[in-house]
Design an enzyme around this catalytic site. Structure first.
Site, mmCIF file in Angstrom:
data_model
loop_
_atom_site.group_PDB
_atom_site.id
_atom_site.type_symbol
_atom_site.label_atom_id
_atom_site.label_comp_id
_atom_site.label_asym_id
_atom_site.label_seq_id
_atom_site.Cartn_x
_atom_site.Cartn_y
_atom_site.Cartn_z
ATOM 1 C CB THR A 14 -0.894 0.007 1.262
ATOM 2 O OG1 THR A 14 -1.496 -1.280 1.382
ATOM 3 C CG2 THR A 14 -1.965 1.056 1.179
ATOM 4 C CB VAL A 15 3.541 2.475 2.282
ATOM 5 C CG1 VAL A 15 4.497 3.658 2.328
ATOM 6 C CG2 VAL A 15 2.622 2.473 3.501
ATOM 7 C CE LYS A 206 3.092 4.337 14.356
ATOM 8 N NZ LYS A 206 1.631 4.210 14.140
HETATM 9 N N1 HSE Z 1 -1.085 0.370 12.289
HETATM 10 C C1 HSE Z 1 -0.594 1.723 12.298
HETATM 11 C C2 HSE Z 1 -1.650 2.615 12.911
HETATM 12 C C3 HSE Z 1 -0.281 2.167 10.903
HETATM 13 O O1 HSE Z 1 -2.803 2.164 13.024
HETATM 14 O O2 HSE Z 1 -1.355 3.731 13.297
HETATM 15 C C4 HSE Z 1 0.443 3.480 10.824
HETATM 16 O O3 HSE Z 1 1.695 3.431 11.454
#
Ligand code: HSE
Length: 429
Positions: A14-15, A206
């Site tokens: 996708t990306v 993250k």
């Molecule tokens: N699975 C991740 C989310 C995708 O839902 O944020 C984006 O990093």
């Protein structure tokens, strides 16, 4: 003729598809902005025969990704295959050859970001990873660049789109977690293994990346105090709503004495006057406190192919601009962690109590006696049996004090069950 820079692409999911489309369709605009035109030279895919939704205009598809990395015409390698391996080996290979790497790989950046950065530095290469946090939101650029003069003391963020979609749908539409997850998956937000989203791992990765840039420390993802959203109950979404809160999976980090840090990802009751309150659906937001800039907030679409491609391709443009002097992220010092048990929290607690006159008062007294202030207590009628429910908002006290006091409350004969506990951000007024 204008200068060109060869690009190799690893992955056409996708990306990768959205990245390829932007590089091919907008080469002229990107070239003007970068000062040299990015030209896609080769794309590595798992199945070269599969039909694609992007017109690659004769750019060769190959099944061996090392041929992309080794192609002498490829100066910048984009990695959007995800996962630890073979991504790590391919990236190390590219960096060791002095090639600049742009990656969307949050798992890898969280575990090995500083190490890969050092490798990049040793070989005069660049490592760019804007897409790892908040997709198209410039979270990394903010931390790496714009707030470069600030001492950052605190981060509060919603950085997982899937759980935000799920919590929003559960609250608004009263649907189950499973049904809401199906929607997030269909919209392309959920990870291949959705436990990464549901159990808070994706947000933890993250947060580790953000904390690395903000505080100059590398915390292992396993050390993040992490609770996912699997146990969130529709009743708590309704009750917290009645009390003026919304439940979000909040990623929080702060620094304490001597630079020690605390990182946590937990479902949290967010009050109506907080900036994260209205950040719904697949939106992400990062609320960052710097000592000079004050409080800075980024908000927008934080997941999905196009939003992530925006970050990847903007990294390519920036990398081309600085091809001869790639900037490096901060060096890291050893991460000292604050004692999570001593960190002060406020909470929302729901009890099921026996229908007897003093139950409420005795439960609240037990909390107060053990050092947990009670801010508010609300009686609710029974919802899943004969016992009434008692909602309690506690004030700030160390997490261990909360845990011990709740253990005592749980042992009281008239307390049937502690149904749920959530961290709570206190309203400012
Ligand atoms: N699975 C991740 C989310 C995708 O839902 O944020 C984006 O990093």
């Amino acid at each position: 003729m204008a200068a060109t820079v060869g690009i190799g692409l690893l992955g056409l999911g996708t990306v990768g598809t959205a990245v390829a489309r932007r590089l091919i369709d907008e080469w002229e605009l990107l070239g003007e902005r970068a000062g040299a035109t990015p030209v896609l030279r080769r794309v590595a895919v798992r199945d070269a025969e599969r039909p694609r939704t992007v017109n690659l205009k004769n750019v060769p598809l190959v099944s061996d990704p090392t041929t992309v990395v080794d192609d002498p015409d490829v100066r910048i390698v984009i990695e959007v295959i995800g996962g630890r391996e073979p991504a790590a080996t391919l990236i190390e290979h590219a960096l060791a050859a002095g090639k600049t790497v742009v990656t969307a790989n949050k798992l890898l950046a969280a575990h090995q970001g500083p190490e890969l950065s050092r490798l990049a530095e040793q070989h005069g290469a660049g490592l760019w990873f804007e897409a790892t946090v908040g997709a198209g939101l410039p979270v990394i650029a903010l931390l790496r660049g714009s707030l470069g003069a600030d001492r950052i003391s605190r981060i509060d963020a919603i950085i997982n789109g899937t759980t935000n979609v799920i919590l929003t749908h559960m609250r608004r539409d009263g649907i189950t977690l499973r049904a809401a997850l199906a929607d997030a998956t269909e919209r392309g937000y959920a990870e291949a293994d959705p436990s990464a989203d549901l159990d808070g791992w994706d947000a933890a990765h993250k947060l580790v990346i953000m904390s690395w840039l903000a505080f100059g420390v590398h915390v292992q993802p396993e050390s993040v105090d992490r609770v996912g959203i699997r146990d969130i109950d529709l009743a708590d979404l309704a009750y917290t709503g009645q009390l003026g809160y919304t439940v979000k999976l909040v990623a929080h980090a702060h620094t304490g004495d001597a630079g020690a840090v605390h990182l946590r990802v937990r479902p949290t009751a967010v009050p109506a006057d907080h900036v994260l309150f209205g950040v719904d659906d697949s939106d992400n937001a990062a609320f960052i406190s710097g000592d000079l800039a004050g409080e800075v907030m980024l908000r927008g679409l934080g997941a999905g192919g196009e939003s992530t491609a925006s970050a990847v391709v903007s990294d390519v443009v920036e990398a081309i601009r600085r091809l001869d002097a790639q900037p490096q992220p901060p060096a890291t010092r050893p991460a000292a962690l604050l004692d999570g048990e001593a960190v002060e929290v406020a909470q929302y607690v729901r009890l099921r109590v026996a229908d007897m006159p003093d139950a409420r008062q005795l439960a609240l007294q037990a909390l107060e006696d053990r050092g947990v202030p009670v801010v508010e207590a609300i009686d609710k009628p029974p919802i899943d049996g004969p016992d009434p429910q008692l909602l309690i908002l506690t004030g700030s006290a160390p997490r261990a004090v909360h845990d011990r006091a709740l253990e005592t409350v749980d042992s009281l004969p008239f307390v049937r069950e502690i149904v749920s506990t959530l961290d709570r951000i206190e309203p400012s007024s």
